[in-house]
Design a protein around this motif. Structure first.
Motif, PDB file in Angstrom:
ATOM      1  N   LYS A  32     -35.931 -45.654 -40.251  1.00 29.84           N
ATOM      2  CA  LYS A  32     -35.033 -44.642 -40.814  1.00 29.84           C
ATOM      3  C   LYS A  32     -33.648 -44.712 -40.184  1.00 29.84           C
ATOM      4  O   LYS A  32     -32.842 -43.793 -40.349  1.00 29.84           O
ATOM      5  CB  LYS A  32     -35.617 -43.234 -40.593  1.00 29.84           C
ATOM      6  CG  LYS A  32     -37.045 -43.050 -41.088  1.00 29.84           C
ATOM      7  CD  LYS A  32     -37.125 -43.156 -42.600  1.00 29.84           C
ATOM      8  CE  LYS A  32     -38.557 -42.884 -43.078  1.00 29.84           C
ATOM      9  NZ  LYS A  32     -38.688 -43.014 -44.546  1.00 29.84           N
ATOM     10  N   GLN A  69     -30.798 -37.853 -42.859  1.00 29.00           N
ATOM     11  CA  GLN A  69     -31.889 -37.413 -43.722  1.00 29.00           C
ATOM     12  C   GLN A  69     -33.170 -37.232 -42.918  1.00 29.00           C
ATOM     13  O   GLN A  69     -33.920 -36.267 -43.122  1.00 29.00           O
ATOM     14  CB  GLN A  69     -32.116 -38.421 -44.847  1.00 29.00           C
ATOM     15  CG  GLN A  69     -30.982 -38.465 -45.867  1.00 29.00           C
ATOM     16  CD  GLN A  69     -31.271 -39.448 -47.000  1.00 29.00           C
ATOM     17  OE1 GLN A  69     -32.406 -39.916 -47.151  1.00 29.00           O
ATOM     18  NE2 GLN A  69     -30.251 -39.759 -47.785  1.00 29.00           N
ATOM     19  N   ALA A  70     -33.412 -38.162 -41.986  1.00 29.88           N
ATOM     20  CA  ALA A  70     -34.618 -38.102 -41.161  1.00 29.88           C
ATOM     21  C   ALA A  70     -34.604 -36.864 -40.268  1.00 29.88           C
ATOM     22  O   ALA A  70     -35.625 -36.187 -40.097  1.00 29.88           O
ATOM     23  CB  ALA A  70     -34.728 -39.360 -40.307  1.00 29.88           C
ATOM     24  N   ARG A  96     -35.174 -33.761 -42.389  1.00 30.92           N
ATOM     25  CA  ARG A  96     -36.568 -33.701 -42.812  1.00 30.92           C
ATOM     26  C   ARG A  96     -37.437 -33.154 -41.672  1.00 30.92           C
ATOM     27  O   ARG A  96     -38.355 -32.366 -41.876  1.00 30.92           O
ATOM     28  CB  ARG A  96     -37.057 -35.088 -43.227  1.00 30.92           C
ATOM     29  CG  ARG A  96     -38.469 -35.081 -43.837  1.00 30.92           C
ATOM     30  CD  ARG A  96     -38.919 -36.474 -44.237  1.00 30.92           C
ATOM     31  NE  ARG A  96     -38.037 -37.053 -45.236  1.00 30.92           N
ATOM     32  CZ  ARG A  96     -37.216 -38.078 -45.016  1.00 30.92           C
ATOM     33  NH1 ARG A  96     -37.153 -38.610 -43.810  1.00 30.92           N
ATOM     34  NH2 ARG A  96     -36.456 -38.558 -45.975  1.00 30.92           N
ATOM     35  N   ASP A  97     -37.113 -33.593 -40.448  1.00 29.26           N
ATOM     36  CA  ASP A  97     -37.861 -33.146 -39.283  1.00 29.26           C
ATOM     37  C   ASP A  97     -37.653 -31.650 -39.030  1.00 29.26           C
ATOM     38  O   ASP A  97     -38.594 -30.917 -38.738  1.00 29.26           O
ATOM     39  CB  ASP A  97     -37.424 -33.947 -38.047  1.00 29.26           C
ATOM     40  CG  ASP A  97     -38.609 -34.383 -37.204  1.00 29.26           C
ATOM     41  OD1 ASP A  97     -39.487 -35.052 -37.761  1.00 29.26           O
ATOM     42  OD2 ASP A  97     -38.650 -34.018 -36.019  1.00 29.26           O
ATOM     43  N   GLY A 143     -36.744 -29.494 -41.295  1.00 30.66           N
ATOM     44  CA  GLY A 143     -37.346 -28.787 -42.414  1.00 30.66           C
ATOM     45  C   GLY A 143     -38.828 -28.537 -42.212  1.00 30.66           C
ATOM     46  O   GLY A 143     -39.369 -27.523 -42.667  1.00 30.66           O
ATOM     47  N   ALA A 144     -39.480 -29.467 -41.502  1.00 32.97           N
ATOM     48  CA  ALA A 144     -40.913 -29.324 -41.249  1.00 32.97           C
ATOM     49  C   ALA A 144     -41.201 -28.179 -40.271  1.00 32.97           C
ATOM     50  O   ALA A 144     -42.339 -27.717 -40.162  1.00 32.97           O
ATOM     51  CB  ALA A 144     -41.470 -30.636 -40.697  1.00 32.97           C
TER      52      ALA A 144
END
Length: 228
Positions: free
Chosen positions: A19, A25-26, A29-30, A32-33
């Protein structure tokens, strides 16, 4: 509503080398989790965040190969209810033995009958269950009502709140605020009446003193005439 706080945090997000061309973006995404989950590091449930990558030249970390760490500075909005805090939520289910509430659209709360003050009486009207205040007939709690309640405890694992409607400043938010406004208006009216009464008494007192003075002057004038 209490239980909300904003916190600044310096974080390290681990990103896989695959990534490396899409680090932003990575990272997002992390992050967001982590949303809507209790995190011990922040001592609260993450509701929202604003993050900036500090070090874009991330390097592979020893011991966690092949991942590399990305340092970010974030501003976090956290939900961290504590006992005796006041929370607000929407009633989604109501029975004689309990009131069920959703807070911020994700956390569930339950208020059992032992934590509902005696002022409220359970009734069923046209097939709809509700709690009605004996003191204020318009103070009604039913499905759809926004209520303010006191926190007794918070289960961090399942995001479940135990609440109470025992304090007098809890109940339907609409009714509480309406009564507060009416009480404020009533207090102002009473104060105005007291001020008017004081002013009236003062005017009466002044008028009495003036009349007494005039009578005294008149008496003295007549006495002088009689002597002459």
């Amino acid at each position: 509503m209490e239980g909300l706080k904003v916190s600044d945090a310096n974080l390290v997000i681990y990103v896989h080398p695959s990534k490396s061309k899409k680090v932003s973006q990575a990272v997002l995404r992390d992050l967001g989790a982590m949303l809507l989950k209790f995190d011990e590091r922040f001592e609260g449930v993450l509701l929202a965040y604003e993050a900036n990558i500090i070090d874009k030249s991330a390097k592979i970390l020893s011991g966690v190969h092949p991942y590399f760490g990305v340092t970010i500075k974030a501003k976090l909005l956290l939900f961290s209810p504590k006992p005796n805090m006041l929370l607000e939520g929407k009633v989604v289910k109501l029975r004689q033995e309990s009131i069920h509430v959703i807070v911020l659209g994700f956390a569930s709360a339950v208020i059992t009958d032992e934590d509902i003050r005696n002022e409220f009486k359970h009734r069923t009207k046209h097939g709809e269950e509700m709690f009605v205040s004996r003191a204020h007939k318009h103070h009604v709690i039913k499905v759809g009502t926004m209520v303010r309640f006191l926190v007794k405890s918070f289960d961090e694992e399942i995001l479940h709140i135990s609440g109470s409607l025992v304090p007098s400043h809890t109940g339907s938010i609409h009714c509480l605020e309406k009564n507060s406004v009416e009480g404020s208006v009533t207090n102002r009216s009473r104060k105005k009446m007291r001020d008017n009464d004081r002013e009236s008494l003062l005017q009466d007192s002044v008028a009495t003193d003036v009349n007494a003075l005039l009578l005294n002057n008149d008496h003295q004038s007549k006495t002088k005439k009689q002597k002459n």
